[in-house]
Design a protein around this motif. Structure first.
Motif, PDB file in Angstrom:
ATOM      1  N   LEU A  85      -8.313 -23.538 -23.064  1.00  0.00           N
ATOM      2  CA  LEU A  85      -8.230 -23.527 -21.517  1.00  0.00           C
ATOM      3  C   LEU A  85      -7.216 -24.145 -21.043  1.00  0.00           C
ATOM      4  O   LEU A  85      -6.990 -25.242 -21.139  1.00  0.00           O
ATOM      5  N   LEU A  86      -6.121 -23.575 -20.721  1.00  0.00           N
ATOM      6  CA  LEU A  86      -4.803 -23.987 -20.249  1.00  0.00           C
ATOM      7  C   LEU A  86      -4.979 -24.202 -18.478  1.00  0.00           C
ATOM      8  O   LEU A  86      -5.245 -23.457 -17.787  1.00  0.00           O
ATOM      9  N   LEU A  87      -4.648 -25.724 -18.544  1.00  0.00           N
ATOM     10  CA  LEU A  87      -4.743 -25.933 -16.946  1.00  0.00           C
ATOM     11  C   LEU A  87      -3.073 -26.621 -16.433  1.00  0.00           C
ATOM     12  O   LEU A  87      -2.763 -27.167 -16.951  1.00  0.00           O
ATOM     13  N   ASP A  88      -2.794 -25.682 -15.757  1.00  0.00           N
ATOM     14  CA  ASP A  88      -1.492 -25.878 -15.012  1.00  0.00           C
ATOM     15  C   ASP A  88      -1.796 -26.699 -13.965  1.00  0.00           C
ATOM     16  O   ASP A  88      -2.222 -26.247 -12.957  1.00  0.00           O
ATOM     17  N   VAL A  89      -1.020 -28.021 -14.005  1.00  0.00           N
ATOM     18  CA  VAL A  89      -1.235 -29.066 -13.166  1.00  0.00           C
ATOM     19  C   VAL A  89      -0.083 -28.941 -11.926  1.00  0.00           C
ATOM     20  O   VAL A  89      -0.125 -29.890 -11.004  1.00  0.00           O
ATOM     21  N   ARG A  90       0.761 -27.977 -11.840  1.00  0.00           N
ATOM     22  CA  ARG A  90       1.896 -28.030 -10.824  1.00  0.00           C
ATOM     23  C   ARG A  90       1.161 -27.453  -9.460  1.00  0.00           C
ATOM     24  O   ARG A  90       0.116 -27.068  -9.195  1.00  0.00           O
ATOM     25  N   GLN A  91       1.881 -27.539  -8.315  1.00  0.00           N
ATOM     26  CA  GLN A  91       1.691 -26.888  -7.161  1.00  0.00           C
ATOM     27  C   GLN A  91       1.452 -25.593  -7.122  1.00  0.00           C
ATOM     28  O   GLN A  91       2.323 -24.808  -8.018  1.00  0.00           O
TER      29      GLN A  91
END
Length: 138
Positions: free
Chosen positions: A38-44
């Motif tokens: 599960l890839l969580l991209d934490v950028r805006q």
């Protein structure tokens, strides 16, 4: 029992912290092998739209930081069930790996074994540019 050693390519963060960082090469190998991640991209969201990993979920760090541990776990459960990957490894990503390290630490404090992509999307784009939705990050 003693703590398990991280897999190859996953150095423990210098300074003895709990955070485990996943190298770009190791993430590429795991993705190629079809391991549930599960890839969580934490950028805006505006940055996520410009360049992102295929299959990544956008969950901005400021939103995560405002949530209780229980709310973090509920949101994560929802994301995992959406992707039908209840046993997926959680890997946090951002542009350079700084905010994603903070996100991984937040998730670890909630009891989740979260990994940080060392060097972020910039490092991954050098190793595996085809995994990004655009050829380069600026």
């Amino acid at each position: 029992s003693p703590p398990a050693l991280p897999p190859d390519g996953c150095p423990v963060r210098p300074g003895g912290g709990d955070a485990v960082e996943l190298s770009a090469r190791e993430l590429q190998a795991r993705l190629r092998a079809g391991q549930p991640i599960l890839l969580l991209d934490v950028r805006q969201p505006a940055h996520f739209i410009v360049a992102r990993l295929t299959g990544a979920e956008n969950w901005p760090l400021p939103q995560m930081a405002r949530m209780s541990q229980e709310a973090l776990l509920q949101k994560l459960d929802g994301l995992q069930s959406t992707q039908s990957q209840g046993d997926a490894q959680v890997v946090c990503v951002c542009r350079r790996g700084v905010d994603s390290l903070k996100a991984a630490l937040l998730l670890r404090m909630a009891g989740v074994e979260a990994w940080n992509l060392q060097g972020g999307l910039q490092a991954l784009s050098k190793v595996a540019p085809q995994t990004l939705s655009v050829p380069a990050l600026t």
